[in-house]
Design a protein around this motif. Structure first.
Motif, mmCIF file in Angstrom:
data_model
loop_
_atom_site.group_PDB
_atom_site.id
_atom_site.type_symbol
_atom_site.label_atom_id
_atom_site.label_comp_id
_atom_site.label_asym_id
_atom_site.label_seq_id
_atom_site.Cartn_x
_atom_site.Cartn_y
_atom_site.Cartn_z
ATOM 1 N N UNK A 76 0.807 -1.236 0.000
ATOM 2 C CA UNK A 76 0.000 0.000 0.000
ATOM 3 C C UNK A 76 0.832 1.274 0.000
ATOM 4 N N UNK A 77 2.179 1.153 -0.022
ATOM 5 C CA UNK A 77 3.037 2.340 -0.042
ATOM 6 C C UNK A 77 3.679 2.482 -1.421
ATOM 7 N N UNK A 78 3.532 3.660 -2.020
ATOM 8 C CA UNK A 78 4.114 3.905 -3.338
ATOM 9 C C UNK A 78 5.628 3.800 -3.268
ATOM 10 N N UNK A 79 6.227 3.086 -4.244
ATOM 11 C CA UNK A 79 7.671 2.897 -4.283
ATOM 12 C C UNK A 79 8.188 3.379 -5.634
ATOM 13 N N UNK A 80 8.824 4.539 -5.630
ATOM 14 C CA UNK A 80 9.272 5.159 -6.878
ATOM 15 C C UNK A 80 10.376 4.331 -7.553
ATOM 16 N N UNK A 81 11.311 3.839 -6.754
ATOM 17 C CA UNK A 81 12.426 3.068 -7.313
ATOM 18 C C UNK A 81 11.935 1.811 -8.019
ATOM 19 N N UNK A 82 11.028 1.090 -7.372
ATOM 20 C CA UNK A 82 10.517 -0.137 -7.959
ATOM 21 C C UNK A 82 9.608 0.172 -9.143
ATOM 22 N N UNK A 83 8.904 1.301 -9.102
ATOM 23 C CA UNK A 83 8.056 1.708 -10.227
ATOM 24 C C UNK A 83 8.892 1.892 -11.484
ATOM 25 N N UNK A 84 10.048 2.536 -11.339
ATOM 26 C CA UNK A 84 10.939 2.741 -12.487
ATOM 27 C C UNK A 84 11.503 1.415 -12.990
ATOM 28 N N UNK A 85 11.802 0.526 -12.055
ATOM 29 C CA UNK A 85 12.334 -0.795 -12.429
ATOM 30 C C UNK A 85 11.304 -1.591 -13.226
ATOM 31 N N UNK A 104 -1.593 2.661 -18.896
ATOM 32 C CA UNK A 104 -0.949 3.030 -17.638
ATOM 33 C C UNK A 104 -1.365 1.991 -16.607
ATOM 34 N N UNK A 105 -0.453 1.707 -15.679
ATOM 35 C CA UNK A 105 -0.658 0.592 -14.757
ATOM 36 C C UNK A 105 -0.505 1.057 -13.311
ATOM 37 N N UNK A 106 -1.399 0.589 -12.463
ATOM 38 C CA UNK A 106 -1.241 0.742 -11.022
ATOM 39 C C UNK A 106 -1.147 -0.666 -10.442
ATOM 40 N N UNK A 107 0.005 -0.973 -9.849
ATOM 41 C CA UNK A 107 0.284 -2.319 -9.356
ATOM 42 C C UNK A 107 0.337 -2.295 -7.838
ATOM 43 N N UNK A 108 -0.485 -3.127 -7.225
ATOM 44 C CA UNK A 108 -0.457 -3.295 -5.773
ATOM 45 C C UNK A 108 0.054 -4.696 -5.462
ATOM 46 N N UNK A 109 1.100 -4.768 -4.659
ATOM 47 C CA UNK A 109 1.687 -6.072 -4.375
ATOM 48 C C UNK A 109 2.004 -6.203 -2.888
ATOM 49 N N UNK A 110 1.674 -7.350 -2.336
ATOM 50 C CA UNK A 110 1.956 -7.623 -0.924
ATOM 51 C C UNK A 110 2.557 -9.015 -0.792
ATOM 52 N N UNK A 111 3.436 -9.164 0.177
ATOM 53 C CA UNK A 111 4.049 -10.460 0.465
ATOM 54 C C UNK A 111 3.474 -11.044 1.746
#
Length: 351
Positions: A76-85, A104-111
Motif C-alpha cells: 500500500x506504499x508507493x515505491x518510486x524506485x521499484x516503479x521505475x524498475x 498506464x498501470x497501477x500495481x499493488x503487491x503484498x508479500x
C-alpha cells in the motif's frame, strides 16, 4: 521452444481498462543458480522447491492512455524506485506483449512474509507480475492453450528475475538446460519431469531469521562477479554434476544423500562469494554457529535435518514431515537463539 515462439503478432482488442490478480509462491533452490549471461540466462542449471506459505499477491489495474506509465505500491506504499524498475521491465518485454505500452498501470503487491527475511521476494514478485500480464493478453484476445501460457509466464518472469521463472510451477522445478532432464531449457523453467519419492513431497522449510536487514551486496552484483571468477568454470561443472546426482536421489528417496548435496551446494555458493574479487561474506557468526549445532544434532539423533542458504545469512531448515515432531522442538528451543529477534518462518514445499 525458442525465443521466436514467444514473439506475438496478435491483433489485440484494446479494451479501455481492466483489472487482473495473481498469486505466486517464492522458491528455495537446492542446486544453486549463481552466474548469468545476457539476457538473464543461467550459467548453470538449477532446481528448487516452490514454497506453500511464502507468496506474493499482486493486483494490476490498467487503463488505456496516450502516455505509458507504471506505479507500484508495495504493501500500500508507493515505491518510486521499484516503479521505475518495473516500467523498464515492461518496455523490455514489448516484443512478446506488443500492447504493453498502450496502458498506464497501477500495481499493488503484498508479500505473506517479511521483507529481508531470507525468502526470495523477487522470484514470487516477478512470477506474479508475469502471470498477470499473460492473463491480460488473454483478456485482450490472444488465444493460446494453458500449457503454452504457463511456459510464456516462466519465460517473461525470467527476464525480470532469473529465479522467478521457477516460481511459476508447483513442487520441484528445473531451470537451465541439462542433458539428463528432458525438456529443460535456459529460456524458461519446467516441472521436474520424473516421479519423486513420497518423502520429498512432504519437505518442511523452516526459515531461521538470523539477519533481517538489507544484504551488504545485491544478488545482481554477486552474479556479475562470477564473470571473471577464477573458480567459475569448476563451479558450473560441479552444479551440473550435482543436479545429475540429485535427480536420481529424488526418485530413490535417499534423504542422506539429498542432505549432503543440498548442504554442499549452499556452502559452495558462499565459497564463491568469499573468493570473488572483491570478496564478500554474507553469512553471520550466528549462521555458522547454527550450522554446527545442526551437524551435532544430526550426529546425535540420526534425524534428517538439513540446511540450505540463499545469498544471505538466513538458514532454510529442510526436513521430512514424518520427523517434524522430533525436529521442530529442537529448532524452536535450540536454534531460534541464533535468530535476530527470535523469529522463524514455518513453510513447506508446495505440491
Amino acid at each position: 521452444m525458442t525465443e521466436k515462439d514467444f514473439i506475438s503478432d496478435y491483433k489485440y482488442n484494446l479494451v479501455d481498462k481492466g483489472k487482473i490478480e495473481s498469486k505466486c509462491g517464492s522458491n528455495i533452490a537446492l542446486i544453486k543458480y549463481w552466474g548469468k549471461y545476457y539476457p538473464q540466462l543461467p550459467a548453470n542449471p538449477s532446481i528448487s522447491y516452490t514454497l506453500s506459505e511464502s507468496f506474493t499477491q499482486t493486483t494490476i489495474n490498467f487503463e488505456k492512455t496516450a502516455k505509458f506509465s507504471v506505479q507500484v505500491f508495495l504493501g500500500k506504499h508507493f515505491n518510486e524506485k521499484f516503479s521505475k524498475k518495473i516500467e523498464k521491465y515492461f518496455l523490455s518485454i514489448k516484443p512478446y506483449l506488443p500492447f504493453i505500452d498502450k496502458y498506464k498501470y497501477i500495481i499493488n503487491t503484498t508479500n505473506s512474509f517479511p521483507h529481508s527475511s531470507g525468502i526470495a521476494s523477487s522470484a514470487s514478485g516477478f512470477g506474479a507480475i508475469a502471470d498477470c500480464l499473460v492473463r491480460m493478453s488473454t483478456l485482450l484476445g490472444e488465444k493460446n492453450n494453458e500449457e503454452f501460457n504457463k511456459v510464456k509466464i516462466s519465460f517473461l518472469a525470467r527476464l525480470g528475475s532469473g529465479s522467478a521463472c521457477r516460481s511459476v510451477y508447483k513442487g520441484l522445478v528445473v531451470w537451465g538446460k541439462h542433458k539428463t532432464i528432458p525438456g529443460s531449457s535456459d529460456l524458461y523453467a519446467i516441472p521436474f519431469p520424473f516421479e519423486i519419492s513420497p518423502v520429498f513431497k512432504t519437505i518442511q522449510d523452516t526459515v531461521l531469521l538470523i539477519h533481517e536487514g538489507v544484504k551488504e551486496i545485491s544478488s545482481t552484483l554477486g552474479h556479475d562477479l562470477m564473470k571473471d571468477h577464477p573458480y567459475a568454470k569448476t563451479r558450473f561443472t560441479e552444479a551440473r554434476k550435482n543436479l545429475s546426482e540429485l535427480t536420481m536421489v529424488l526418485q530413490k528417496g535417499d534423504l542422506e544423500t539429498f542432505g549432503r548435496i543440498v548442504e554442499h551446494e549452499a556452502l559452495s555458493l558462499h565459497a564463491m562469494m568469499m573468493t570473488s574479487f572483491p570478496a564478500f561474506i554474507l553469512m553471520k557468526p550466528e549462521t555458522l554457529a547454527a550450522i554446527k549445532k545442526i551437524w551435532e544434532f544430526r550426529k546425535d539423533t540420526r534425524h534428517h535435518l538439513y540446511f540450505t542458504l540463499d545469498a544471505g545469512a538466513n538458514i532454510h531448515l529442510l526436513y521430512p514431515e514424518e520427523e517434524k515432531n522430533e525436529i521442530f522442538p529442537f529448532i524452536n528451543n535450540e536454534l531460534i537463539i541464533y535468530s535476530e529477534n527470535n523469529k522463524l518462518i514455518k513453510d513447506k514445499a508446495y505440491f
